[in-house]
Motif scaffolding. Structure first.
Motif, PDB file in Angstrom:
ATOM      1  N   ILE A 150       0.862  -1.183   0.000  1.00  0.00           N
ATOM      2  CA  ILE A 150       0.000   0.000   0.000  1.00  0.00           C
ATOM      3  C   ILE A 150       0.896   1.230   0.000  1.00  0.00           C
ATOM      4  CG2 ILE A 150      -1.853   1.217   1.206  1.00  0.00           C
ATOM      5  CD1 ILE A 150      -2.493  -1.478   2.581  1.00  0.00           C
ATOM      6  N   VAL A 151       0.745   2.069  -1.008  1.00  0.00           N
ATOM      7  CA  VAL A 151       1.579   3.260  -1.120  1.00  0.00           C
ATOM      8  C   VAL A 151       0.713   4.505  -0.967  1.00  0.00           C
ATOM      9  CG1 VAL A 151       3.263   2.081  -2.585  1.00  0.00           C
ATOM     10  CG2 VAL A 151       1.378   3.324  -3.643  1.00  0.00           C
ATOM     11  N   GLY A 152       1.343   5.577  -0.564  1.00  0.00           N
ATOM     12  CA  GLY A 152       0.623   6.823  -0.381  1.00  0.00           C
ATOM     13  C   GLY A 152       1.327   7.698   0.625  1.00  0.00           C
ATOM     14  N   GLU A 153       1.017   8.974   0.619  1.00  0.00           N
ATOM     15  CA  GLU A 153       1.651   9.908   1.525  1.00  0.00           C
ATOM     16  C   GLU A 153       1.302   9.593   2.979  1.00  0.00           C
ATOM     17  OE1 GLU A 153       0.492  13.812   0.347  1.00  0.00           O
ATOM     18  OE2 GLU A 153       1.228  13.581  -1.706  1.00  0.00           O
ATOM     19  N   ILE A 177      11.023 -22.012  13.445  1.00  0.00           N
ATOM     20  CA  ILE A 177       9.623 -21.789  13.818  1.00  0.00           C
ATOM     21  C   ILE A 177       8.835 -21.503  12.547  1.00  0.00           C
ATOM     22  CG2 ILE A 177       8.042 -20.360  15.151  1.00  0.00           C
ATOM     23  CD1 ILE A 177      10.424 -19.700  16.982  1.00  0.00           C
ATOM     24  N   PRO A 178       7.960 -22.421  12.137  1.00  0.00           N
ATOM     25  CA  PRO A 178       7.163 -22.181  10.927  1.00  0.00           C
ATOM     26  C   PRO A 178       5.973 -21.275  11.238  1.00  0.00           C
ATOM     27  CG  PRO A 178       6.648 -24.332  11.830  1.00  0.00           C
ATOM     28  CD  PRO A 178       7.734 -23.756  12.707  1.00  0.00           C
ATOM     29  N   VAL A 179       5.641 -20.406  10.318  1.00  0.00           N
ATOM     30  CA  VAL A 179       4.488 -19.524  10.497  1.00  0.00           C
ATOM     31  C   VAL A 179       3.723 -19.402   9.181  1.00  0.00           C
ATOM     32  CG1 VAL A 179       5.351 -18.118  12.413  1.00  0.00           C
ATOM     33  CG2 VAL A 179       5.964 -17.506  10.073  1.00  0.00           C
ATOM     34  N   ASP A 180       2.435 -19.178   9.332  1.00  0.00           N
ATOM     35  CA  ASP A 180       1.563 -18.908   8.181  1.00  0.00           C
ATOM     36  C   ASP A 180       1.052 -17.483   8.346  1.00  0.00           C
ATOM     37  OD1 ASP A 180      -0.277 -18.872   6.128  1.00  0.00           O
ATOM     38  OD2 ASP A 180      -1.793 -19.991   7.262  1.00  0.00           O
ATOM     39  N   VAL A 181       1.692 -16.557   7.680  1.00  0.00           N
ATOM     40  CA  VAL A 181       1.391 -15.140   7.848  1.00  0.00           C
ATOM     41  C   VAL A 181       1.191 -14.494   6.488  1.00  0.00           C
ATOM     42  CG1 VAL A 181       2.314 -12.914   8.605  1.00  0.00           C
ATOM     43  CG2 VAL A 181       2.643 -14.936  10.029  1.00  0.00           C
ATOM     44  N   ARG A 182       0.145 -13.685   6.407  1.00  0.00           N
ATOM     45  CA  ARG A 182      -0.022 -12.864   5.211  1.00  0.00           C
ATOM     46  C   ARG A 182       0.623 -11.513   5.471  1.00  0.00           C
ATOM     47  NH1 ARG A 182      -5.458 -10.875   1.975  1.00  0.00           N
ATOM     48  NH2 ARG A 182      -4.311  -9.974   0.227  1.00  0.00           N
ATOM     49  N   ALA A 183       1.512 -11.108   4.577  1.00  0.00           N
ATOM     50  CA  ALA A 183       2.232  -9.851   4.753  1.00  0.00           C
ATOM     51  C   ALA A 183       1.562  -8.733   3.960  1.00  0.00           C
ATOM     52  CB  ALA A 183       3.688  -9.997   4.315  1.00  0.00           C
ATOM     53  N   LEU A 184       1.242  -7.656   4.675  1.00  0.00           N
ATOM     54  CA  LEU A 184       0.817  -6.408   4.045  1.00  0.00           C
ATOM     55  C   LEU A 184       1.849  -5.365   4.432  1.00  0.00           C
ATOM     56  CD1 LEU A 184      -3.002  -6.392   4.919  1.00  0.00           C
ATOM     57  CD2 LEU A 184      -1.933  -7.204   2.816  1.00  0.00           C
ATOM     58  N   ALA A 185       2.259  -4.551   3.488  1.00  0.00           N
ATOM     59  CA  ALA A 185       3.274  -3.538   3.766  1.00  0.00           C
ATOM     60  C   ALA A 185       2.816  -2.202   3.214  1.00  0.00           C
ATOM     61  CB  ALA A 185       4.616  -3.939   3.153  1.00  0.00           C
ATOM     62  N   ALA A 186       3.395  -1.142   3.768  1.00  0.00           N
ATOM     63  CA  ALA A 186       3.041   0.204   3.318  1.00  0.00           C
ATOM     64  C   ALA A 186       4.257   1.095   3.378  1.00  0.00           C
ATOM     65  CB  ALA A 186       1.922   0.780   4.187  1.00  0.00           C
TER      66      ALA A 186
END
Length: 502
Positions: free
Chosen positions: A220-223, A324-333
């Motif tokens: 997610i991009v934006g000021e 350590i295994p993980v099931d994660v959805r990554a959202l970044a900004a």
């Protein structure tokens, strides 16, 4: 020869109480649990009938919540006043009572027994108390063999009453907690609502809903201040992971060592001061969503470590050897021009492609001016309710100035401006002069004629620092990066120009 007390078989009453203890911990439905307790009391004490009455806090009447015996269903139609009959007397006094022969006791009221055709000879009642307050009564009637209740029955009846009261208190606490959680969730949903009807914001929301059902990494991009985290929360709430955690981490707020520790956690003894194991954000977000805000501020070393876990789905805690295994959805900004950051080598190209499977742009407020009145009214209503203040509205001039301003700090800046106006303004109307200086049209900072050169320079610095900090959403580390100075030096400047409150 003495017998070991532990080898003596427990009495039926003790076994029944042990059984009830397991019910209290395992039975989830409160009414079902009370029915089990009341039935167990009747069986254990060989009673002809038993019932549990609760006190209505509004009407102050006792009503039958549970009843056993031949007339159990019929008796539930009745209520009694505090002080009426034996049960009413126990509820009023808060003391247990045994009546071996009801015909000889003036407190006995045969109204209910006569109405349902139930011949009562003896009755025993014990109050249900929660934190010293009577909430009801547990009663048993007659012995099943026709005999009268005896004083030896009272201690056991008291124990059953305590268990029933504890079950009711537990059920009420669970209900309060559930309502509190629902209220908090509703408040969170309200605060996380994206306000706007413009084409630009509708497009961003539509794109967010499209990617919500997939595990696709999204950038997610934006000021700064446009609401990137709100959009991330919308994606999470609309996704199959909505019931799992959404964990948020601002990458700009922490230096590299602390950021690594926040992401991956550490084992006890991993470094000086690591006195206990710490669970990192990736582990906390397992099964859910991890939102990495201001990902563009992450160092190249941390970018490399982040890429590895996104690719492999496993990581190590600091100081640990176990994967350590993980099931994660990554959202970044990020507020940065990420394509330029990649082109100039400040952001890893492989991490960029990993995160930027889908890119959504949050428009700045100046590109959706038609949403400004909606946002203004939303924040005005919110802050007015929070402060329980008198009804207030914007004057036409104030609304015009809100719409004319470019809002370099976007929605966050606008929210702060309206909060200040609600606090500092005078009902029933917020006027243009109630708005912060940066929300009014004005000449360039520090250029007022009549000032000395030093005064003009100081005014410019003060206004420029204020605008930069507003643009960074109050994040001093981020503002320092924008200015190209150390955070400590920025703190000294803010103190010098009396801007510590920002």
């Amino acid at each position: 020869m003495k017998r070991n007390p532990s080898s003596v078989a427990a009495s039926p009453a003790i076994e029944r109480l042990r059984e009830i203890s397991s019910w209290v911990n395992s039975v989830q439905a409160p009414v079902q649990l009370l029915e089990l307790i009341v039935a167990a009391a009747a069986r254990t004490m060989a009673a002809r009938a038993s019932s549990l009455l609760l006190l209505d806090p509004v009407s102050h009447k006792l009503y039958f919540k549970v009843a056993t015996g031949d007339k159990g269903t019929a008796v539930k139609r009745f209520q009694m006043d505090m002080g009426e009959g034996i049960a009413g007397h126990v509820a009023s006094s808060g003391e247990p009572l045994l009546i071996p022969d009801v015909a000889r006791d003036p407190r006995w009221q045969p109204r209910i027994s006569a109405s349902i055709g139930f011949d009562t000879r003896s009755i025993a009642c014990a109050p249900l108390k929660v934190e010293g307050e009577v909430i009801g009564v547990l009663e048993i009637i007659d012995k099943a063999d026709g005999g009268a209740l005896r004083s030896e029955d009272m201690p056991l009846l008291g124990v059953f009453a305590e268990v029933a009261a504890a079950a009711i208190a537990n059920a009420r606490r669970i209900d309060r907690d559930r309502k509190s959680i629902q209220g908090l969730q509703a408040e969170m949903d309200r605060r996380c609502e994206i306000i706007g009807e413009s084409a630009a914001i509708r497009r961003a929301i539509a794109d967010a809903l499209k990617v919500a059902d997939a595990k696709t990494s999204t950038l997610i991009v934006g000021e700064s201040g446009t609401g990137k985290e709100l959009l991330a929360r919308l994606i999470h709430r609309a996704s199959p992971r909505r019931d799992a955690p959404m964990v948020v981490l601002n990458c700009a707020a922490l230096p590299e060592p602390l950021l690594e520790d926040e992401l991956f956690g550490h084992e006890k003894g991993a470094f000086t001061g690591a006195v206990a194991r710490k669970i990192g954000k990736f582990e906390l977000a397992d099964g859910g969503t991890l939102f990495l805000d201001e990902i563009g501020e992450m160092s190249p070393t941390m970018q490399s470590k982040l890429l590895r876990i996104l690719q492999e789905g496993v990581f190590y805690r600091l100081g640990g050897n176990a994967t350590i295994p993980v099931d994660v959805r990554a959202l970044a900004a990020t507020h940065r021009d990420i394509d330029r950051e990649v082109a100039e080598g400040r952001f890893r190209e492989d991490l960029y492609y990993r995160l930027n499977v889908v890119q959504i742009r949050m428009p700045p407020l100046r590109e959706r001016r038609e949403d400004i009145p909606l946002l203004a009214e939303h924040f005005l209503d919110r802050f007015r309710k929070e402060r329980a203040s008198a009804p207030v509205r914007f004057s036409p001039e104030a609304l015009n100035r809100l719409q004319a301003y470019d809002w370099p700090g976007n929605v966050r800046e606008m929210k702060n401006a309206i909060e200040r106006a609600v606090v500092m303004g005078r009902p029933p109307e917020i006027r243009a002069e109630d708005l912060p200086a940066f929300a009014r049209p004005a000449s360039a900072p520090g250029t007022h004629v009549g000032r000395s050169f030093k005064e003009a320079v100081d005014a410019f610095k003060r206004d420029f620092l204020s605008l930069t900090l507003q643009h960074a959403g109050g994040n001093r580390s981020l503002a320092a990066r924008h200015l190209g100075v150390q955070r400590t030096y920025l703190s000294r400047l803010l103190a010098k120009y009396r801007l510590q409150h920002l």
